[in-house]
Motif scaffolding. Structure first.
Motif, mmCIF file in Angstrom:
data_model
loop_
_atom_site.group_PDB
_atom_site.id
_atom_site.type_symbol
_atom_site.label_atom_id
_atom_site.label_comp_id
_atom_site.label_asym_id
_atom_site.label_seq_id
_atom_site.Cartn_x
_atom_site.Cartn_y
_atom_site.Cartn_z
ATOM 1 N N VAL A 91 0.883 -1.082 0.088
ATOM 2 C CA VAL A 91 0.083 0.031 -0.206
ATOM 3 C C VAL A 91 0.833 1.078 0.006
ATOM 4 O O VAL A 91 1.929 1.382 0.966
ATOM 5 C CB VAL A 91 -0.936 -0.100 1.309
ATOM 6 N N LYS A 92 0.479 2.169 -0.915
ATOM 7 C CA LYS A 92 1.295 3.481 -1.005
ATOM 8 C C LYS A 92 0.532 4.700 -0.385
ATOM 9 O O LYS A 92 -0.412 4.880 -0.620
ATOM 10 C CB LYS A 92 1.698 3.597 -2.504
ATOM 11 N N LEU A 93 1.495 5.277 0.385
ATOM 12 C CA LEU A 93 0.917 6.555 1.027
ATOM 13 C C LEU A 93 2.085 7.780 0.750
ATOM 14 O O LEU A 93 3.208 7.373 0.821
ATOM 15 C CB LEU A 93 0.675 6.259 2.640
ATOM 16 N N PRO A 94 1.704 8.729 1.132
ATOM 17 C CA PRO A 94 2.607 10.046 1.051
ATOM 18 C C PRO A 94 3.347 9.617 2.294
ATOM 19 O O PRO A 94 2.760 9.424 3.425
ATOM 20 C CB PRO A 94 1.820 11.331 1.070
ATOM 21 N N PHE A 95 4.634 10.207 2.254
ATOM 22 C CA PHE A 95 5.479 9.953 3.533
ATOM 23 C C PHE A 95 4.836 10.591 4.892
ATOM 24 O O PHE A 95 5.119 9.951 5.869
ATOM 25 C CB PHE A 95 6.933 10.657 3.343
ATOM 26 N N ILE A 96 4.252 11.843 4.722
ATOM 27 C CA ILE A 96 3.756 12.382 5.769
ATOM 28 C C ILE A 96 2.868 11.541 6.499
ATOM 29 O O ILE A 96 2.425 11.380 7.779
ATOM 30 C CB ILE A 96 3.216 13.870 5.654
ATOM 31 N N LEU A 97 1.892 10.874 5.628
ATOM 32 C CA LEU A 97 0.846 9.869 6.487
ATOM 33 C C LEU A 97 1.829 8.668 7.210
ATOM 34 O O LEU A 97 1.122 8.206 8.048
ATOM 35 C CB LEU A 97 -0.116 9.418 5.326
ATOM 36 N N TRP A 98 2.674 8.321 6.378
ATOM 37 C CA TRP A 98 3.573 7.134 7.201
ATOM 38 C C TRP A 98 4.032 7.629 8.487
ATOM 39 O O TRP A 98 3.996 7.101 9.540
ATOM 40 C CB TRP A 98 4.702 6.776 6.318
#
Length: 177
Positions: A91-98
């Motif tokens: 699953v890919k998310l923007p870094f800020i969400l990680w």
């Protein structure tokens, strides 16, 4: 007695920007971060004559301590950073969400809460060892998340010092009692 806390210098490894990343990518990013070099700076140690330095045995902290402190340095596994929560998946998310997810793990993830409890025990072990040697001015070089809990324990033990949510790289924070 004074305890000086210093977070290692900035790591020469940029955050992923402009694209979404998977959990697997984040896991690799942390591995690369741990292996990356630091950006050397200066850390004025003030007028205090620090008698000894205790330091995480992770390379970024070791390099920082060796750069700023000319005396005896005790490298300790107990001062390592709190491990990141398990990261995996496609699953890919923007870094800020990680980053937000990782922060939430300190409350919601059982494994992360366990790592924090272990880190608190490590901090107490280090401080007990330092204090067993008597009243001295000690410098400690370690990592951001660990410094939050180290600060709380110093306050609990009667020290006064500055507040911080995220310690700045290479900055000296002095606690005194």
């Amino acid at each position: 007695m004074k305890i000086g806390l210093v977070r290692h210098f900035k790591v020469s490894h940029e955050f992923p920007t402009g694209r979404s990343v998977s959990g697997d990518d984040m896991k690799q990013w942390f591995l690369d971060y741990d292996a990356a070099d630091i950006i050397y700076g200066s850390t004025p140690l003030g007028k205090t004559e620090w008698e000894e330095c205790y330091c995480s045995d992770m390379p970024r902290a070791v390099k920082t301590a060796e750069h700023i402190y000319p005396g005896t340095i005790h490298f300790m596994e107990e001062l390592r950073e709190i491990p990141s929560p398990p990261l995996k998946g496609k699953v890919k998310l923007p870094f800020i969400l990680w980053a937000i997810w990782i922060r939430c793990c300190s409350v919601m993830n059982k494994q992360t809460r366990t790592e924090i409890k272990i880190a608190k025990r490590r901090i107490n072990k280090v401080l007990d060892e330092i204090f067993a040697k008597g009243e001295r001015d000690i410098l400690i070089v370690c990592h951001a998340a660990l410094m939050v809990y180290l600060r709380k324990e110093l306050i609990r033990r009667g020290f006064g010092g500055p507040k911080f949510k995220l310690a700045s790289n290479g900055r000296l924070y002095i606690f005194e009692r």
